[in-house]
Design a protein around this motif. Structure first.
Motif, PDB file in Angstrom:
ATOM      1  N   GLY A   1      -1.251  -0.250 -10.818  1.00 13.80           N
ATOM      2  CA  GLY A   1      -1.226  -0.816 -12.153  1.00 13.80           C
ATOM      3  C   GLY A   1      -1.001   0.209 -13.243  1.00 13.80           C
ATOM      4  N   LYS A   2      -0.889   1.489 -12.863  1.00 14.58           N
ATOM      5  CA  LYS A   2      -0.638   2.535 -13.863  1.00 14.58           C
ATOM      6  C   LYS A   2       0.720   2.326 -14.523  1.00 14.58           C
ATOM      7  CE  LYS A   2      -0.535   7.563 -14.452  1.00 14.58           C
ATOM      8  NZ  LYS A   2      -0.692   8.868 -13.777  1.00 14.58           N
ATOM      9  N   ARG A   3       1.686   1.873 -13.744  1.00  9.98           N
ATOM     10  CA  ARG A   3       2.982   1.489 -14.310  1.00  9.98           C
ATOM     11  C   ARG A   3       3.093  -0.024 -14.232  1.00  9.98           C
ATOM     12  NH1 ARG A   3       9.189   2.969 -12.278  1.00  9.98           N
ATOM     13  NH2 ARG A   3      10.191   1.378 -13.570  1.00  9.98           N
ATOM     14  N   SER A   4       3.290  -0.658 -15.368  1.00  9.97           N
ATOM     15  CA  SER A   4       3.390  -2.116 -15.418  1.00  9.97           C
ATOM     16  C   SER A   4       4.784  -2.559 -14.975  1.00  9.97           C
ATOM     17  CB  SER A   4       3.118  -2.610 -16.843  1.00  9.97           C
ATOM     18  OG  SER A   4       3.291  -4.006 -16.917  1.00  9.97           O
ATOM     19  N   ASN A   5       4.828  -3.293 -13.884  1.00 11.58           N
ATOM     20  CA  ASN A   5       6.085  -3.853 -13.390  1.00 11.58           C
ATOM     21  C   ASN A   5       5.747  -5.144 -12.653  1.00 11.58           C
ATOM     22  OD1 ASN A   5       8.492  -4.464 -11.971  1.00 11.58           O
ATOM     23  ND2 ASN A   5       9.111  -2.312 -12.016  1.00 11.58           N
ATOM     24  N   PRO A   6       5.552  -6.238 -13.401  1.00  7.10           N
ATOM     25  CA  PRO A   6       5.113  -7.494 -12.791  1.00  7.10           C
ATOM     26  C   PRO A   6       6.028  -7.989 -11.671  1.00  7.10           C
ATOM     27  CG  PRO A   6       4.980  -7.621 -15.185  1.00  7.10           C
ATOM     28  CD  PRO A   6       5.708  -6.347 -14.862  1.00  7.10           C
ATOM     29  N   LEU A   7       7.321  -7.705 -11.788  1.00  8.40           N
ATOM     30  CA  LEU A   7       8.262  -8.178 -10.771  1.00  8.40           C
ATOM     31  C   LEU A   7       8.022  -7.486  -9.435  1.00  8.40           C
ATOM     32  CD1 LEU A   7      10.678 -10.074 -10.373  1.00  8.40           C
ATOM     33  CD2 LEU A   7      12.174  -8.161 -10.961  1.00  8.40           C
ATOM     34  N   MET A   8       7.774  -6.184  -9.482  1.00 11.42           N
ATOM     35  CA  MET A   8       7.602  -5.425  -8.237  1.00 11.42           C
ATOM     36  C   MET A   8       6.167  -5.418  -7.723  1.00 11.42           C
ATOM     37  SD  MET A   8       9.852  -1.963  -7.907  1.00 11.42           S
ATOM     38  CE  MET A   8       8.993  -1.595  -6.381  1.00 11.42           C
ATOM     39  N   PHE A   9       5.225  -5.668  -8.598  1.00 13.48           N
ATOM     40  CA  PHE A   9       3.814  -5.509  -8.243  1.00 13.48           C
ATOM     41  C   PHE A   9       3.431  -6.181  -6.921  1.00 13.48           C
ATOM     42  CE2 PHE A   9      -0.689  -6.703  -8.503  1.00 13.48           C
ATOM     43  CZ  PHE A   9      -1.276  -5.461  -8.707  1.00 13.48           C
ATOM     44  N   PRO A  10       3.806  -7.446  -6.686  1.00 15.43           N
ATOM     45  CA  PRO A  10       3.386  -8.090  -5.429  1.00 15.43           C
ATOM     46  C   PRO A  10       4.008  -7.442  -4.190  1.00 15.43           C
ATOM     47  CG  PRO A  10       4.202  -9.713  -7.016  1.00 15.43           C
ATOM     48  CD  PRO A  10       4.589  -8.362  -7.533  1.00 15.43           C
ATOM     49  N   PHE A  11       5.182  -6.821  -4.360  1.00 11.92           N
ATOM     50  CA  PHE A  11       5.912  -6.311  -3.207  1.00 11.92           C
ATOM     51  C   PHE A  11       5.466  -4.915  -2.770  1.00 11.92           C
ATOM     52  CE2 PHE A  11       8.751  -9.358  -5.296  1.00 11.92           C
ATOM     53  CZ  PHE A  11       8.966 -10.232  -4.238  1.00 11.92           C
ATOM     54  N   VAL A  12       4.679  -4.235  -3.575  1.00 12.60           N
ATOM     55  CA  VAL A  12       4.251  -2.885  -3.214  1.00 12.60           C
ATOM     56  C   VAL A  12       2.791  -2.835  -2.782  1.00 12.60           C
ATOM     57  CG1 VAL A  12       5.943  -1.810  -4.722  1.00 12.60           C
ATOM     58  CG2 VAL A  12       3.654  -2.253  -5.600  1.00 12.60           C
ATOM     59  N   GLN A  13       2.139  -3.995  -2.725  1.00  9.94           N
ATOM     60  CA  GLN A  13       0.738  -4.019  -2.328  1.00  9.94           C
ATOM     61  C   GLN A  13       0.587  -3.774  -0.830  1.00  9.94           C
ATOM     62  OE1 GLN A  13      -1.602  -4.045  -4.757  1.00  9.94           O
ATOM     63  NE2 GLN A  13       0.286  -3.978  -5.978  1.00  9.94           N
ATOM     64  N   GLU A  14      -0.562  -3.248  -0.444  1.00  7.62           N
ATOM     65  CA  GLU A  14      -0.805  -2.918   0.956  1.00  7.62           C
ATOM     66  C   GLU A  14      -0.673  -4.142   1.843  1.00  7.62           C
ATOM     67  OE1 GLU A  14      -4.068  -0.499   3.696  1.00  7.62           O
ATOM     68  OE2 GLU A  14      -4.364  -0.707   1.535  1.00  7.62           O
ATOM     69  N   ARG A  15      -1.112  -5.291   1.360  1.00 11.11           N
ATOM     70  CA  ARG A  15      -1.029  -6.507   2.183  1.00 11.11           C
ATOM     71  C   ARG A  15       0.406  -6.971   2.381  1.00 11.11           C
ATOM     72  NH1 ARG A  15      -3.014  -8.104  -2.793  1.00 11.11           N
ATOM     73  NH2 ARG A  15      -1.789  -9.644  -3.956  1.00 11.11           N
ATOM     74  N   THR A  16       1.323  -6.459   1.546  1.00 12.83           N
ATOM     75  CA  THR A  16       2.735  -6.846   1.658  1.00 12.83           C
ATOM     76  C   THR A  16       3.520  -5.870   2.532  1.00 12.83           C
ATOM     77  OG1 THR A  16       2.631  -7.744  -0.583  1.00 12.83           O
ATOM     78  CG2 THR A  16       4.825  -7.420   0.365  1.00 12.83           C
ATOM     79  N   ILE A  17       3.404  -4.569   2.245  1.00 14.37           N
ATOM     80  CA  ILE A  17       4.229  -3.614   3.001  1.00 14.37           C
ATOM     81  C   ILE A  17       3.421  -2.588   3.784  1.00 14.37           C
ATOM     82  CG2 ILE A  17       6.133  -3.841   1.354  1.00 14.37           C
ATOM     83  CD1 ILE A  17       5.401  -1.094   0.254  1.00 14.37           C
ATOM     84  N   GLY A  18       2.097  -2.588   3.633  1.00 11.66           N
ATOM     85  CA  GLY A  18       1.296  -1.651   4.409  1.00 11.66           C
ATOM     86  C   GLY A  18       0.740  -0.510   3.568  1.00 11.66           C
ATOM     87  N   GLY A  19       0.069   0.423   4.230  1.00 11.58           N
ATOM     88  CA  GLY A  19      -0.614   1.517   3.561  1.00 11.58           C
ATOM     89  C   GLY A  19       0.275   2.699   3.264  1.00 11.58           C
ATOM     90  N   TYR A  20      -0.332   3.872   3.093  1.00  9.24           N
ATOM     91  CA  TYR A  20       0.398   5.075   2.731  1.00  9.24           C
ATOM     92  C   TYR A  20       1.474   5.431   3.758  1.00  9.24           C
ATOM     93  CZ  TYR A  20      -3.121   6.080  -0.879  1.00  9.24           C
ATOM     94  OH  TYR A  20      -3.936   6.041  -1.984  1.00  9.24           O
ATOM     95  N   GLN A  21       1.171   5.233   5.039  1.00  8.75           N
ATOM     96  CA  GLN A  21       2.170   5.530   6.065  1.00  8.75           C
ATOM     97  C   GLN A  21       3.434   4.705   5.842  1.00  8.75           C
ATOM     98  OE1 GLN A  21       2.143   7.790   8.983  1.00  8.75           O
ATOM     99  NE2 GLN A  21       4.294   7.251   8.654  1.00  8.75           N
ATOM    100  N   SER A  22       3.251   3.429   5.536  1.00  8.50           N
ATOM    101  CA  SER A  22       4.408   2.555   5.304  1.00  8.50           C
ATOM    102  C   SER A  22       5.194   2.982   4.074  1.00  8.50           C
ATOM    103  CB  SER A  22       3.946   1.106   5.156  1.00  8.50           C
ATOM    104  OG  SER A  22       3.419   0.620   6.368  1.00  8.50           O
ATOM    105  N   LEU A  23       4.489   3.441   3.029  1.00  5.95           N
ATOM    106  CA  LEU A  23       5.188   3.933   1.839  1.00  5.95           C
ATOM    107  C   LEU A  23       6.022   5.160   2.185  1.00  5.95           C
ATOM    108  CD1 LEU A  23       2.470   3.648  -0.961  1.00  5.95           C
ATOM    109  CD2 LEU A  23       4.381   2.101  -0.523  1.00  5.95           C
TER     110      LEU A  23
END
Length: 227
Positions: free
Chosen positions: A80-102
């Motif tokens: 939430g440090k950078r506001s981007n409502p469009l991308m926010f749901p797609f970068v959450q851990e439940r969507t794409i995974g943890g740090y390894q996935s990033l």
């Protein structure tokens, strides 16, 4: 190749007293490109399979961007440090995974060549607007982003070469309206220059040459992983 992404994965533990320094945890990952390709399928719907974004400035070109810059932005949006409502749901851990996935998806993006036909500003070399943009860029921006707009992976300065002009204009607008927070030095430049001069800088940046080795063979190239 092992990826060390220290500052991008620095974690502030709790809410320390004002006199206490943040505690940083440095993590490193061996990226899995196959998993990164799988995760990138989520991103491709907007950023395109090639990572080229689009010329109208809605989505940036991701191909060619420094991996530390990419992962920092993903983490900033996730937190939430950078506001981007469009991308926010797609970068959450439940969507794409943890740090390894990033780390995996960033490593995959790093393999993509840039488009040789990105959006450029309206003023060609030889015009007064181009000359002013060059002068301002060299004096105000090059210390961080490099004389050729190459950025700096180690210090998290974005690569500007090859980025869409319309996207950069939109980001400057967000910074002006305090809808996107950036480094204080960048904020100062945006606040002290008027829109015309900022557009001249971005026009110049959009016309900086991209090394041929970083470009796709043509604008018709298509990512074979998504055919």
């Amino acid at each position: 190749m092992r990826y060390f992404i220290a500052a991008a994965l620095s974690v502030l533990l709790g809410a320390p007293p004002a006199s206490a320094a943040p505690i940083q945890i440095t993590l490193s990952f061996e990226p899995d490109l196959a998993n990164g390709r799988e995760i990138y399928a989520i991103c491709a719907a907007c950023h395109l399979p090639e990572g080229w974004g689009n010329k109208d400035g809605t989505y940036p070109q991701l191909a060619g961007q420094h991996r530390n810059v990419l992962i920092r932005q993903l983490l900033n949006i996730r937190s939430g440090k950078r506001s981007n409502p469009l991308m926010f749901p797609f970068v959450q851990e439940r969507t794409i995974g943890g740090y390894q996935s990033l780390a995996d998806v960033v490593a995959y993006i790093a393999t993509l060549p840039m488009t040789p036909d990105h959006d450029q500003g309206p003023w060609a070399p030889g015009t007064p607007e181009y000359a002013e943009g060059e002068r301002l860029y060299v004096s105000r921006c090059a210390a961080c982003h490099g004389l050729r707009g190459e950025g700096d992976n180690r210090h998290y300065y974005p690569r500007l070469q090859g980025q869409h002009y319309a996207y950069m204009v939109r980001q400057i607008g967000l910074i002006r309206r305090v809808l996107r927070r950036v480094d204080p030095a960048m904020e100062t430049i945006v606040k002290t220059l008027d829109d015309t001069r900022l557009r001249h800088i971005l026009n110049y940046v959009s016309r900086l040459p991209v090394p041929a080795t970083d470009l796709a063979p043509s604008a018709d190239w298509r990512n074979p992983d998504f055919r």
